[in-house]
Design a protein around this motif. Structure first.
Motif, mmCIF file in Angstrom:
data_model
loop_
_atom_site.group_PDB
_atom_site.id
_atom_site.type_symbol
_atom_site.label_atom_id
_atom_site.label_comp_id
_atom_site.label_asym_id
_atom_site.label_seq_id
_atom_site.Cartn_x
_atom_site.Cartn_y
_atom_site.Cartn_z
ATOM 1 N N LEU A 1 52.386 -7.734 12.927
ATOM 2 C CA LEU A 1 53.151 -8.853 12.395
ATOM 3 C C LEU A 1 53.927 -8.331 11.201
ATOM 4 C CD1 LEU A 1 50.536 -11.768 12.351
ATOM 5 C CD2 LEU A 1 52.340 -11.374 14.012
ATOM 6 N N LEU A 2 55.230 -8.486 11.238
ATOM 7 C CA LEU A 2 56.074 -8.104 10.109
ATOM 8 C C LEU A 2 56.618 -9.394 9.525
ATOM 9 C CD1 LEU A 2 57.445 -6.017 8.316
ATOM 10 C CD2 LEU A 2 59.243 -5.814 10.066
ATOM 11 N N ILE A 3 56.109 -9.740 8.364
ATOM 12 C CA ILE A 3 56.456 -11.004 7.718
ATOM 13 C C ILE A 3 57.506 -10.747 6.638
ATOM 14 C CG2 ILE A 3 55.561 -12.985 6.429
ATOM 15 C CD1 ILE A 3 54.497 -12.675 9.375
ATOM 16 N N ASP A 4 58.619 -11.453 6.738
ATOM 17 C CA ASP A 4 59.701 -11.381 5.763
ATOM 18 C C ASP A 4 60.085 -9.943 5.406
ATOM 19 O OD1 ASP A 4 60.051 -14.162 5.560
ATOM 20 O OD2 ASP A 4 58.421 -14.317 4.109
ATOM 21 N N PRO A 5 60.642 -9.208 6.387
ATOM 22 C CA PRO A 5 61.058 -7.829 6.076
ATOM 23 C C PRO A 5 62.028 -7.821 4.895
ATOM 24 C CG PRO A 5 61.970 -8.564 8.183
ATOM 25 C CD PRO A 5 61.028 -9.613 7.731
ATOM 26 N N ASP B 1 64.253 -5.590 3.985
ATOM 27 C CA ASP B 1 65.614 -5.117 4.247
ATOM 28 C C ASP B 1 65.691 -4.589 5.680
ATOM 29 O OD1 ASP B 1 64.507 -2.503 4.223
ATOM 30 O OD2 ASP B 1 64.990 -2.248 2.109
ATOM 31 N N PRO B 2 66.897 -4.274 6.155
ATOM 32 C CA PRO B 2 67.041 -3.771 7.519
ATOM 33 C C PRO B 2 66.268 -2.482 7.779
ATOM 34 C CG PRO B 2 69.167 -4.438 6.654
ATOM 35 C CD PRO B 2 68.196 -4.507 5.511
ATOM 36 N N SER B 3 66.144 -1.647 6.767
ATOM 37 C CA SER B 3 65.414 -0.390 6.927
ATOM 38 C C SER B 3 63.951 -0.627 7.291
ATOM 39 C CB SER B 3 65.523 0.436 5.643
ATOM 40 O OG SER B 3 64.763 1.602 5.752
ATOM 41 N N GLN B 4 63.311 -1.567 6.630
ATOM 42 C CA GLN B 4 61.916 -1.869 6.932
ATOM 43 C C GLN B 4 61.782 -2.410 8.359
ATOM 44 O OE1 GLN B 4 59.979 -5.042 4.691
ATOM 45 N NE2 GLN B 4 57.967 -4.136 5.049
ATOM 46 N N LEU B 5 62.719 -3.224 8.776
ATOM 47 C CA LEU B 5 62.683 -3.799 10.121
ATOM 48 C C LEU B 5 62.878 -2.732 11.193
ATOM 49 C CD1 LEU B 5 62.542 -6.115 12.117
ATOM 50 C CD2 LEU B 5 64.873 -6.759 11.470
ATOM 51 N N ILE B 6 63.885 -1.887 11.066
ATOM 52 C CA ILE B 6 64.122 -0.880 12.103
ATOM 53 C C ILE B 6 63.024 0.180 12.118
ATOM 54 C CG2 ILE B 6 65.637 0.685 10.790
ATOM 55 C CD1 ILE B 6 65.941 -0.315 14.530
ATOM 56 N N THR B 7 62.425 0.468 10.959
ATOM 57 C CA THR B 7 61.303 1.411 10.923
ATOM 58 C C THR B 7 60.138 0.876 11.748
ATOM 59 O OG1 THR B 7 61.974 2.294 8.774
ATOM 60 C CG2 THR B 7 59.658 2.591 9.396
ATOM 61 N N ALA B 8 59.852 -0.412 11.613
ATOM 62 C CA ALA B 8 58.773 -1.026 12.395
ATOM 63 C C ALA B 8 59.090 -1.005 13.888
ATOM 64 C CB ALA B 8 58.522 -2.456 11.917
ATOM 65 N N VAL B 9 60.335 -1.295 14.243
ATOM 66 C CA VAL B 9 60.732 -1.267 15.654
ATOM 67 C C VAL B 9 60.590 0.145 16.212
ATOM 68 C CG1 VAL B 9 62.643 -1.593 17.289
ATOM 69 C CG2 VAL B 9 62.322 -3.226 15.427
ATOM 70 N N ASN B 10 61.083 1.131 15.489
ATOM 71 C CA ASN B 10 60.977 2.525 15.942
ATOM 72 C C ASN B 10 59.527 2.952 16.117
ATOM 73 O OD1 ASN B 10 63.724 3.166 16.140
ATOM 74 N ND2 ASN B 10 63.854 3.648 13.963
ATOM 75 N N HIS B 11 58.681 2.601 15.163
ATOM 76 C CA HIS B 11 57.269 2.992 15.217
ATOM 77 C C HIS B 11 56.572 2.373 16.421
ATOM 78 C CE1 HIS B 11 53.271 4.107 13.881
ATOM 79 N NE2 HIS B 11 52.917 2.837 14.073
ATOM 80 N N MET B 12 56.698 1.065 16.571
ATOM 81 C CA MET B 12 55.984 0.390 17.665
ATOM 82 C C MET B 12 56.537 0.801 19.025
ATOM 83 S SD MET B 12 53.540 -1.271 16.278
ATOM 84 C CE MET B 12 52.942 -2.501 17.444
ATOM 85 N N SER B 13 57.854 0.927 19.143
ATOM 86 C CA SER B 13 58.418 1.283 20.448
ATOM 87 C C SER B 13 58.090 2.720 20.834
ATOM 88 C CB SER B 13 59.922 1.030 20.493
ATOM 89 O OG SER B 13 60.605 1.858 19.601
ATOM 90 N N THR C 1 67.223 -10.451 6.974
ATOM 91 C CA THR C 1 66.059 -9.975 6.236
ATOM 92 C C THR C 1 66.106 -10.620 4.846
ATOM 93 O OG1 THR C 1 67.204 -8.082 5.251
ATOM 94 C CG2 THR C 1 66.184 -7.738 7.429
ATOM 95 N N GLN C 2 65.158 -10.286 3.982
ATOM 96 C CA GLN C 2 65.194 -10.817 2.620
ATOM 97 C C GLN C 2 66.420 -10.329 1.853
ATOM 98 O OE1 GLN C 2 61.583 -10.194 0.417
ATOM 99 N NE2 GLN C 2 60.377 -11.481 1.770
ATOM 100 N N ALA C 3 67.012 -9.225 2.273
ATOM 101 C CA ALA C 3 68.182 -8.678 1.593
ATOM 102 C C ALA C 3 69.478 -9.391 1.984
ATOM 103 C CB ALA C 3 68.313 -7.187 1.904
ATOM 104 N N THR C 4 69.410 -10.274 2.968
ATOM 105 C CA THR C 4 70.617 -10.938 3.457
ATOM 106 C C THR C 4 71.103 -11.987 2.461
ATOM 107 O OG1 THR C 4 69.812 -10.638 5.728
ATOM 108 C CG2 THR C 4 71.628 -12.201 5.391
ATOM 109 N N THR C 5 72.353 -11.828 2.031
ATOM 110 C CA THR C 5 72.966 -12.830 1.150
ATOM 111 C C THR C 5 74.248 -13.371 1.769
ATOM 112 O OG1 THR C 5 74.063 -11.105 -0.133
ATOM 113 C CG2 THR C 5 71.963 -11.936 -0.993
ATOM 114 N N ASP C 6 75.223 -12.493 1.996
ATOM 115 C CA ASP C 6 76.519 -12.896 2.538
ATOM 116 C C ASP C 6 77.099 -11.700 3.290
ATOM 117 O OD1 ASP C 6 79.111 -13.673 3.053
ATOM 118 O OD2 ASP C 6 79.574 -14.257 0.986
ATOM 119 N N LEU C 7 77.105 -11.766 4.627
ATOM 120 C CA LEU C 7 77.541 -10.628 5.429
ATOM 121 C C LEU C 7 79.029 -10.319 5.276
ATOM 122 C CD1 LEU C 7 75.596 -10.919 8.809
ATOM 123 C CD2 LEU C 7 74.957 -9.755 6.700
#
Length: 190
Positions: free
Chosen positions: A76-80, A82-94, A121-127
């Motif tokens: 469970l990845l709760i409130d990543p 930033d994008p780096s934390q999210l893609i690291t988790a995806v890469n690891h699990m996959s 992610t939590q880093a998202t403010t205004d794309l």
């Protein structure tokens, strides 16, 4: 009444009714990454998603209680942050998955300046300000990571706005709920 199965084993009526079917997630090569992204900075243009974390938490409970998935193969990845934390988790699990890989994201889906889907992610403010990939993860990065997995089956569940944009690069948007973005993969959009 006794019967014989395909392998010539004697089966009784009792053994047939007491056998549980093999569950897909019982395999040691099964992995599940459930992401709940519901908390955002005060200066973000997006609001909080209070149901994101309870949704993935309950889904995780259902997977471990009813599908044969063990807790050590679930993340469970709760409130990543930033994008780096999210893609690291995806890469690891996959990279660990060999039979089935489940990726589930619950949170805000956003359209970037390039008209592609981004997962907040939590880093998202205004794309529209700065480089969007430093605030939110482009779905194409997740798709790329999952296509590198050795898993025989990949299931992607997106519970976010604009999930219809989660198509293979260059393909037109599709209206179906269940889509096959690449061989051996299934995309569920809610």
């Amino acid at each position: 009444m006794d019967t014989v199965d395909r392998k010539g084993l004697q089966l009784t009526e009792t053994s047939l009714t007491n056998r549980s079917p093999s569950l897909l997630f019982e395999s040691s090569g099964a992995r599940a990454l459930l992401v709940g992204s519901g908390t955002h900075r005060a200066d973000a243009l997006i609001s909080s998603v209070p149901t994101a974390v309870p949704t993935v938490t309950r889904l995780g409970t259902c997977l471990t209680e009813h599908t044969g998935l063990t807790k050590d193969r679930l993340r469970l990845l709760i409130d990543p942050k930033d994008p780096s934390q999210l893609i690291t988790a995806v890469n690891h699990m996959s990279s660990e998955a060999s039979t089935v890989m489940l990726f589930c994201y619950v949170g805000h889906g956003l359209i970037g300046p390039d008209r592609r889907l981004y997962l907040a992610t939590q880093a998202t403010t205004d794309l529209s300000k700065g480089a969007p990939e430093y605030q939110a993860l482009p779905f194409s990065a997740i798709q790329h990571a999952l296509t590198q997995s050795n898993a025989e089956l990949v299931v992607v569940m997106l519970d976010c706005c604009f999930a219809g944009r989660a198509n293979p690069l260059g393909s037109p948007p599709r209206a179906e709920l269940l889509d096959t973005p690449w061989p051996g993969a299934y995309l569920l959009r809610f």
